[in-house]
Design a protein around this motif. Sequence first.
Motif, mmCIF file in Angstrom:
data_model
loop_
_atom_site.group_PDB
_atom_site.id
_atom_site.type_symbol
_atom_site.label_atom_id
_atom_site.label_comp_id
_atom_site.label_asym_id
_atom_site.label_seq_id
_atom_site.Cartn_x
_atom_site.Cartn_y
_atom_site.Cartn_z
ATOM 1 N N ALA A 220 0.838 -1.209 0.000
ATOM 2 C CA ALA A 220 0.000 0.000 0.000
ATOM 3 C C ALA A 220 0.874 1.260 0.000
ATOM 4 N N ASN A 221 1.953 1.235 0.753
ATOM 5 C CA ASN A 221 2.885 2.369 0.766
ATOM 6 C C ASN A 221 3.572 2.523 -0.588
ATOM 7 N N PHE B 115 1.255 4.127 -3.010
ATOM 8 C CA PHE B 115 1.123 5.538 -2.649
ATOM 9 C C PHE B 115 2.286 6.346 -3.210
ATOM 10 N N THR C 126 -0.114 6.941 -6.529
ATOM 11 C CA THR C 126 -1.098 7.884 -5.968
ATOM 12 C C THR C 126 -0.523 9.288 -5.795
ATOM 13 N N LEU D 144 1.944 8.038 5.036
ATOM 14 C CA LEU D 144 1.754 6.833 4.227
ATOM 15 C C LEU D 144 0.474 6.104 4.649
ATOM 16 N N PRO D 145 -0.073 5.235 3.801
ATOM 17 C CA PRO D 145 -1.304 4.508 4.139
ATOM 18 C C PRO D 145 -1.235 3.726 5.446
ATOM 19 N N ASP D 146 -0.033 3.281 5.851
ATOM 20 C CA ASP D 146 0.066 2.530 7.115
ATOM 21 C C ASP D 146 0.218 3.453 8.326
#
Length: 423
Positions: A6-7, A10, A14, A305-307
Amino acid sequence: MTANPANVEFMLKTKFDSFPKGERFISFLEDFLGRGIFNSDGEMWWKQRKTASYEFSTRSLRDFVMTNVTVEINTRLVPVLAAAATAGESIDLQDILERFAFDNICKLAFNVDAACLGDDGADGVEFMRAFETAATIISKRFQSVVSYSWKIKKKLDIGSEKVLRESIVTVHKLADDIVRHTIDDQARSSNTNEDLLSRFINIEEMSSPELLRDIVISFILAGRDTTSSALSWFFWLLSKHPEVEDKIRQELNSIRARTGKRVGEVYGFEELKLMNYLHAAITESLRLYPPVPVDTMSCVEDNVLPDGTFVGKAWGISYNAYAMGRMESIWGKGCDRFDPERWIDETNGGFRGENPYKFPVFHAGPRMCLGKEMAYIQMKSIVAAVLDRFVVEVPGKKERPEILLSMTLRMKGGLFARIHERT
């Protein structure tokens, strides 16, 4: 440093504009790569990317790739391996693959025969060794405990930085010669050359000698170091897993039976497309031993970041593809096992791809590797040609070769193997 898909998404997609290479990264590599496509941001990167993406999508380039790979395999690689089999001597397979890849990228990208695998390639070998030395030393700048220590050595022209400067002089000289040769060749001939450098020369904003030299060096880095690294680790893994080699050979036998190919004939593009299990085996090797194990960029503004991790403006951030290939949270139990079946679709036996942010071996997002298809063509052609004709025996295969972290993931001391003709 992150290993979270996910990071990675991003950073690479993203919020792509928030995570450029950055001046720190570029300054570390600029002596070697200049402002080529792998060491530039913004307009400079975009122009090179746009030109290259158009050229890499043309069928004429794919046909040119197939022709060159076929010639190199038949006239260089197979004779070298056959001679080693006859002599009964062990050879450094990593070195052979690097020479092959160097010859191939020089022909494909610049229409120059470096002949590193031939008898008359002294200049090419000197260039290749200098290129290797420069890549290894310059990558150590990133590992330096004190960030300015390499700058002091460079200023004083001592130690590793002196060796780097001398190596870069050799690299630049041959790269400049290649550019000059291609420009002169275009001036003399009315025919349109198909190599990549000729295509860049014809674009006005790309035609400065310095930028063309940087482009030459970038292509060599992309075309030589990555595929040879991937194949060295692949052949080591294959030596440990004879059951995988048997399945690849079964697939090759099946394709020959369907197409009428004889043993020893190099496979064409349509036959390569049928090699789903071989494609899966190479991809699985790339998962465990990615040629570019870590990629680094900078952050131009505060981000979360997403996390939940905060990344501040002007911070450096890397994703670790080597670690990602060994994460149970990403690949499940047995993530450290070499298992090509994980890439095979159980319903139809075809190859099943993965999310590129989970498997960022070819990068992802706007900087996704343009040469991915070309790399697979070359790697599958080589493996099929070798396994059709030879048995590759790696003594001491149970011990993993020591990793040499240069700009790519290489084996320290090479990969020594014995080659036998297949009966």
